[in-house]
Design an enzyme around this catalytic site. Structure first.
Site, short mmCIF file in Angstrom:
data_model
loop_
_atom_site.label_atom_id
_atom_site.label_comp_id
_atom_site.label_asym_id
_atom_site.label_seq_id
_atom_site.Cartn_x
_atom_site.Cartn_y
_atom_site.Cartn_z
N ASP A 22 41.74 32.91 36.77
CA ASP A 22 42.59 33.69 37.66
C ASP A 22 42.62 33.11 39.07
O ASP A 22 41.66 32.47 39.50
CB ASP A 22 42.09 35.14 37.69
CG ASP A 22 43.12 36.10 38.25
OD1 ASP A 22 44.31 35.75 38.28
OD2 ASP A 22 42.72 37.21 38.69
N HIS A 39 49.47 26.81 39.58
CA HIS A 39 49.29 26.63 38.13
C HIS A 39 49.11 25.14 37.81
O HIS A 39 48.29 24.77 36.98
CB HIS A 39 50.50 27.18 37.37
CG HIS A 39 50.69 28.65 37.54
ND1 HIS A 39 49.64 29.54 37.45
CD2 HIS A 39 51.79 29.41 37.80
CE1 HIS A 39 50.10 30.78 37.65
NE2 HIS A 39 51.39 30.72 37.87
N LEU A 133 33.47 20.32 20.49
CA LEU A 133 33.83 21.58 21.13
C LEU A 133 35.08 22.21 20.50
O LEU A 133 36.07 21.52 20.23
CB LEU A 133 34.10 21.33 22.62
CG LEU A 133 34.61 22.52 23.43
CD1 LEU A 133 33.51 23.55 23.65
CD2 LEU A 133 35.18 22.06 24.78
C1 IPE Z 1 44.73 37.75 33.58
O1 IPE Z 1 45.16 37.50 34.88
C2 IPE Z 1 45.46 36.84 32.64
C3 IPE Z 1 45.19 35.43 32.80
C4 IPE Z 1 44.35 34.86 33.62
C5 IPE Z 1 45.92 34.58 31.90
P1 IPE Z 1 46.25 38.40 35.60
O2 IPE Z 1 46.40 37.85 36.95
O3 IPE Z 1 47.47 38.50 34.77
O4 IPE Z 1 45.54 39.83 35.61
P2 IPE Z 1 45.76 41.07 36.58
O5 IPE Z 1 47.21 41.38 36.56
O6 IPE Z 1 45.30 40.66 37.94
O7 IPE Z 1 44.91 42.15 36.00
C1 IPE Z 2 46.12 32.97 36.70
O1 IPE Z 2 46.51 32.95 38.03
C2 IPE Z 2 47.09 32.27 35.78
C3 IPE Z 2 47.95 33.16 34.98
C4 IPE Z 2 47.82 34.46 34.91
C5 IPE Z 2 48.98 32.53 34.21
P1 IPE Z 2 47.51 34.00 38.64
O2 IPE Z 2 48.89 33.50 38.45
O3 IPE Z 2 47.25 35.35 38.06
O4 IPE Z 2 47.12 33.97 40.17
P2 IPE Z 2 46.94 35.21 41.14
O5 IPE Z 2 46.01 36.18 40.48
O6 IPE Z 2 48.30 35.79 41.35
O7 IPE Z 2 46.38 34.62 42.37
MG MG Z 3 46.04 36.88 38.62
#
Ligand code: IPE
Ligand code: IPE
Ligand code: MG
Length: 253
Positions: A22, A39, A133
């Site tokens: 995240d 990303h 792995l």
């Molecule tokens: C969880 O992250 C999903 C992934 C990392 C793929 P999100 O960014 O979507 O989760 P919330 O919305 O903060 O709970």
């Molecule tokens: C995690 O990073 C990746 C995915 C959920 C695809 P985020 O895109 O959720 O990044 P934040 O949480 O908005 O910073």
């Molecule tokens: Mg996120």
């Protein structure tokens, strides 16, 4: 060798580590960049952590890359992520093979665009013989989707007379999860300072040790993974028992 790496007890490694990757969006925003830039840089962390886990001898690494809820993000971010996924897989298959890494995917593949599904299936086939792995990508995945799916499939078996209701056990349920071939994760890491599970492996994380760090995913590197493993190795996993009971089962020094 890294000082942290030296401290890790190789005989007590988690067999399965699961990570909620995240913070890509915030990382990019803090740099005045577009979320997709985050990303893009997140892929570098994936490479580094996969390599780190493989070097250590971790058997299973599950990475939460895209949740079923993430489909509700703006169209441009979703399609950008899909393209990144496909181009990354195309680029990385060779190095997965070279490092004896087998790719697996869990999630609702029917939601993915056709071109992404084709690319993924190819990568699954190519890496199938690998015995190192196991890299499990959670894509279009959510724990509730998975559990609902399992319940439906169990109901089908009952309806067809292949299964008696009385025979349904935790093993049956386990068998119908996408993760039936994998042990439950002992360690779950979430980056970027959020303290929640966000629909990840709801059933499988029942007794996982949870580790949260403020580090954003694009900044997460092997050293951060070592830190998490060391933290895990300092925990007492009681599984409902008392500390004294655990001492009794320990072999005398
Ligand atoms: C969880 O992250 C999903 C992934 C990392 C793929 P999100 O960014 O979507 O989760 P919330 O919305 O903060 O709970
Ligand atoms: C995690 O990073 C990746 C995915 C959920 C695809 P985020 O895109 O959720 O990044 P934040 O949480 O908005 O910073
Ligand atoms: Mg996120």
């Amino acid at each position: 060798m890294s000082a942290l790496l030296e401290k890790i007890d190789k005989s007590r490694l988690p067999r399965h580590i699961a990570i909620i990757m995240d913070g890509n969006g915030r990382w990019a925003k803090e740099k005045g960049e577009d979320r997709l830039f985050g990303h893009f840089h997140g892929v570098e962390s994936v490479r580094n952590i996969v390599e780190g886990a493989a070097e250590l001898g971790v058997e299973y690494l599950t990475l939460y890359a895209f949740s079923t809820e993430n489909w509700d993000r703006p169209e441009y971010e979703v399609s950008g992520l899909m393209e990144l996924l496909v181009s990354t897989i195309r680029k990385e298959v060779e190095s997965l093979n070279k490092n004896n890494i087998r790719l697996h995917v869990i999630g609702d593949m029917s939601m993915l665009p056709e071109y992404a599904r084709t690319e993924l299936n190819e990568a699954l086939d190519i890496t199938r013989p690998n015995t190192g792995l196991n890299l499990v990508m959670a894509l279009s995945y959510s724990g509730r989707w998975e559990l609902l799916n399992a319940v439906k499939n169990i109901a089908h078996e009952v309806k067809q007379g292949k299964l008696n209701v009385e025979e349904i056990s935790q093993d049956t349920l386990q068998h119908f999860l996408c993760t039936s071939e994998f042990p439950d994760p002992e360690l779950m890491i979430r980056t970027s300072g959020e303290f929640r599970i966000s629909n990840f492996l709801l059933y499988q994380l029942a007794y996982a040790e949870l580790y949260f760090t403020n580090v954003r995913w694009p900044d997460f590197r092997k050293e951060n993974l070592y830190e998490a493993i060391l933290d895990y190795q300092n925990r007492e996993r009681r599984f409902g028992k008392t500390s004294d009971q655990l001492d009794e089962t320990k072999a005398p020094a």
